[in-house]
Design a protein around this motif. Structure first.
Motif, PDB file in Angstrom:
ATOM      1  N   GLY A  54       0.711  -1.210   0.068  1.00 50.66           N
ATOM      2  CA  GLY A  54      -0.050  -0.062   0.062  1.00 50.66           C
ATOM      3  C   GLY A  54       0.858   1.195  -0.113  1.00 50.66           C
ATOM      4  N   SER A  55       2.144   1.360  -0.171  1.00 53.87           N
ATOM      5  CA  SER A  55       2.926   2.394  -0.363  1.00 53.87           C
ATOM      6  C   SER A  55       2.907   2.902  -1.540  1.00 53.87           C
ATOM      7  N   VAL A  56       3.476   4.322  -1.711  1.00 50.21           N
ATOM      8  CA  VAL A  56       3.624   5.117  -2.663  1.00 50.21           C
ATOM      9  C   VAL A  56       4.966   5.852  -2.832  1.00 50.21           C
ATOM     10  N   ALA A  57       5.746   5.644  -3.848  1.00 50.36           N
ATOM     11  CA  ALA A  57       7.060   6.302  -3.804  1.00 50.36           C
ATOM     12  C   ALA A  57       6.811   7.532  -4.532  1.00 50.36           C
ATOM     13  N   ILE A  58       7.425   8.637  -3.891  1.00 52.75           N
ATOM     14  CA  ILE A  58       7.426  10.077  -4.490  1.00 52.75           C
ATOM     15  C   ILE A  58       8.755  10.550  -4.929  1.00 52.75           C
ATOM     16  N   TYR A  59       8.954  10.537  -6.193  1.00 49.88           N
ATOM     17  CA  TYR A  59       9.957  10.829  -7.115  1.00 49.88           C
ATOM     18  C   TYR A  59      10.137  12.057  -7.882  1.00 49.88           C
ATOM     19  N   ASP A  60      11.175  12.880  -7.769  1.00 49.92           N
ATOM     20  CA  ASP A  60      11.385  14.184  -8.472  1.00 49.92           C
ATOM     21  C   ASP A  60      12.047  13.700 -10.041  1.00 49.92           C
ATOM     22  N   ALA A  61      11.269  13.686 -10.903  1.00 54.67           N
ATOM     23  CA  ALA A  61      11.639  13.218 -12.178  1.00 54.67           C
ATOM     24  C   ALA A  61      12.493  14.482 -13.001  1.00 54.67           C
ATOM     25  N   LEU A  62      12.650  15.690 -12.446  1.00 55.26           N
ATOM     26  CA  LEU A  62      13.527  16.622 -13.060  1.00 55.26           C
ATOM     27  C   LEU A  62      14.997  16.187 -12.684  1.00 55.26           C
ATOM     28  N   SER A  63      15.224  16.244 -11.131  1.00 50.01           N
ATOM     29  CA  SER A  63      16.515  16.009 -10.573  1.00 50.01           C
ATOM     30  C   SER A  63      16.740  14.320 -10.598  1.00 50.01           C
ATOM     31  N   LEU A  64      15.790  13.746 -11.052  1.00 56.51           N
ATOM     32  CA  LEU A  64      16.097  12.302 -10.918  1.00 56.51           C
ATOM     33  C   LEU A  64      16.366  11.863  -9.508  1.00 56.51           C
ATOM     34  N   SER A  65      15.601  12.173  -8.580  1.00 59.04           N
ATOM     35  CA  SER A  65      15.998  11.792  -7.069  1.00 59.04           C
ATOM     36  C   SER A  65      14.708  11.266  -6.347  1.00 59.04           C
ATOM     37  N   HIS A  66      14.986  10.418  -5.547  1.00 56.42           N
ATOM     38  CA  HIS A  66      13.909   9.839  -4.677  1.00 56.42           C
ATOM     39  C   HIS A  66      13.446  10.743  -3.565  1.00 56.42           C
ATOM     40  N   LEU A  67      12.232  11.152  -3.320  1.00 50.58           N
ATOM     41  CA  LEU A  67      11.960  12.126  -2.097  1.00 50.58           C
ATOM     42  C   LEU A  67      11.585  11.501  -1.220  1.00 50.58           C
ATOM     43  N   ARG A  68      10.485  10.721  -1.166  1.00 51.25           N
ATOM     44  CA  ARG A  68      10.276   9.829  -0.077  1.00 51.25           C
ATOM     45  C   ARG A  68       9.110   8.863  -0.478  1.00 51.25           C
ATOM     46  N   GLU A  69       8.706   8.019   0.570  1.00 53.00           N
ATOM     47  CA  GLU A  69       7.945   7.072   0.551  1.00 53.00           C
ATOM     48  C   GLU A  69       6.824   7.128   1.605  1.00 53.00           C
ATOM     49  N   VAL A  70       5.687   7.093   1.206  1.00 57.55           N
ATOM     50  CA  VAL A  70       4.083   7.095   1.757  1.00 57.55           C
ATOM     51  C   VAL A  70       3.560   5.822   2.108  1.00 57.55           C
ATOM     52  N   ASN A  71       3.429   5.511   3.306  1.00 56.97           N
ATOM     53  CA  ASN A  71       2.580   4.411   3.578  1.00 56.97           C
ATOM     54  C   ASN A  71       1.041   4.784   3.464  1.00 56.97           C
ATOM     55  N   ALA A  72       0.517   4.700   2.350  1.00 57.62           N
ATOM     56  CA  ALA A  72      -0.867   5.320   2.091  1.00 57.62           C
ATOM     57  C   ALA A  72      -2.005   4.330   2.625  1.00 57.62           C
ATOM     58  N   HIS A  73      -1.795   2.933   2.329  1.00 56.06           N
ATOM     59  CA  HIS A  73      -2.856   1.918   2.850  1.00 56.06           C
ATOM     60  C   HIS A  73      -2.126   0.788   3.313  1.00 56.06           C
ATOM     61  N   GLN A  74      -3.151  -0.298   4.071  1.00 54.38           N
ATOM     62  CA  GLN A  74      -2.553  -1.495   4.432  1.00 54.38           C
ATOM     63  C   GLN A  74      -2.676  -2.522   3.250  1.00 54.38           C
ATOM     64  N   GLY A  75      -3.810  -2.214   2.383  1.00 58.09           N
ATOM     65  CA  GLY A  75      -3.884  -3.179   1.268  1.00 58.09           C
ATOM     66  C   GLY A  75      -3.413  -2.434  -0.002  1.00 58.09           C
ATOM     67  N   ALA A  76      -3.450  -3.239  -1.041  1.00 56.34           N
ATOM     68  CA  ALA A  76      -2.928  -2.940  -2.509  1.00 56.34           C
ATOM     69  C   ALA A  76      -3.695  -1.751  -2.853  1.00 56.34           C
ATOM     70  N   LEU A  77      -2.922  -0.758  -3.643  1.00 63.28           N
ATOM     71  CA  LEU A  77      -3.311   0.334  -4.258  1.00 63.28           C
ATOM     72  C   LEU A  77      -4.495  -0.071  -5.458  1.00 63.28           C
ATOM     73  N   ALA A  78      -5.523   0.789  -5.600  1.00 63.21           N
ATOM     74  CA  ALA A  78      -6.086   0.797  -6.661  1.00 63.21           C
ATOM     75  C   ALA A  78      -6.450   1.709  -7.492  1.00 63.21           C
ATOM     76  N   ALA A  79      -5.918   2.912  -6.926  1.00 59.37           N
ATOM     77  CA  ALA A  79      -5.964   4.253  -7.696  1.00 59.37           C
ATOM     78  C   ALA A  79      -5.148   5.097  -7.233  1.00 59.37           C
TER      79      ALA A  79
END
Length: 349
Positions: A160-185
């Protein structure tokens, strides 16, 4: 959103980056429509298209075949100029393309477990990212030049996690544990500052700050589980729409205050308990006519100020427009029903 297992003619549907137009991919080609006033802008009938992603309101479209014809493989991406009928680039991959996202700076191609980031100016491959298994092609790329990219977390993350990435600098910013189950949208707002997510359970939508990763809102779609098809922010980020297999589009106004639970309490209370205390219910909802409720659909809020509409595109070939009343929580009034393909149905205005 694409639904290759659905029995209708439409295989793909999405709004462009500013919600002024929408595109559909069909078993025989693709079409582009203007939202307001409604009208068909372009149509090409040649082969099945599983993806027809627009580049703002320009004449550039990212096309991926549905694999129904040998020359239009689901592993091949073309950037197509409808006005000149020419392909500006042609990319092939080892597995099927699940999604494509564009803004002024970047082109992102989503495969089931990999994302490829290209410089849009010269289609040079800049970087590749690994993700959790992502057959739905869940991904968001902010239309603004900030180029924030969000996608299901890295392989070592929870489902249920989401990776947040800066596509300009090509760097990983952070990860958010958004849900306990798999993501749908997944959805990003235009500026790339707000992230909305839904899990496969579909009862709760969560909104997080991209900058800090902190949760900003918990939105209650309903009590019973549902398949969430699509999430969409309005252009000014005031509204979030949730489309689900209940046949209803829920509309949330995002500038309302949340429950006064303190930040310290949030840190120690279980996620599920926080959601029970803090949920915000929809300000309005738009219900599809009964004969269309079984169809997958996408929806968003268009307009400005007090003049707002909810526009819903069903995969059985209709465009519905509902009047949004911002002053009170109520069912939106259906004001237009237009057939996307008139030969397959009748539309009334």
């Amino acid at each position: 959103m694409n639904v290759l297992d659905y029995h209708s003619e439409i295989l793909f549907g999405n709004f462009n980056q500013d919600n002024s137009c929408f595109s559909v991919g069909t078993k025989t080609g693709f079409c582009i429509f203007r939202c307001d006033p409604f009208g068909k802008v372009f149509e090409r009938q040649e082969a099945g298209m599983s993806i027809a992603e627009m580049y703002f309101s320009s004449s550039l479209v990212a096309l991926v075949g549905a694999g129904l014809q040998p020359t239009f493989s689901a592993r091949r991406l073309q950037l197509w100029n409808p006005h000149s009928s020419t392909a500006l680039c042609d990319l092939s991959f080892v597995t099927a393309v699940c999604a494509v996202k564009l803004n002024h700076k970047r082109l992102v191609v989503v495969l089931e477990s990999t994302l490829h980031i290209y410089d849009l100016s010269d289609i040079k491959l800049l970087h590749s990212l690994e993700s959790l298994s992502n057959p739905k092609g869940l991904c968001g790329l902010s239309p603004s030049d900030r180029s924030i990219l969000v996608y299901p977390g890295r392989p070592c993350s929870g489902e249920g996690s989401v990776a947040i990435y800066d596509a300009l600098s090509l760097s990983h910013l952070r990860e958010v544990n958004a849900h306990q189950g798999a993501l749908a949208a997944i959805a990003l707002n235009f500026e790339g500052t707000m992230l909305a997510t839904a899990s496969e359970k579909g009862t709760v939508i969560r909104v997080h700050s991209v900058q800090t990763g902190e949760r900003q809102a918990v939105l209650r779609r309903g009590t019973y589980p549902a398949q969430v098809y699509f999430l969409s922010f309005s252009l000014d980020s005031r509204f979030l729409t949730v489309s689900s297999d209940s046949g209803t589009c829920h509309v949330f106004q995002l500038n309302q205050p949340q429950s006064p639970t303190s930040g310290l309490a949030k840190a120690y209370l279980p996620v599920m308990l926080n959601d029970m205390w803090e949920p915000v219910r929809a300000n309005a909802f738009a219900k599809l006519p009964p004969e269309h409720c079984a169809s997958p659909f996408i929806a968003t809020v268009i307009g400005t100020g007090d003049m707002r509409d909810v526009i819903a595109i069903t995969f059985d070939g209709h465009c519905f427009v509902f009047k949004l009343d911002q002053q009170r929580s109520a069912e939106c009034i259906l004001t237009a029903d237009r057939a996307i393909f008139p030969k397959s149905g009748t539309g009334a205005q």
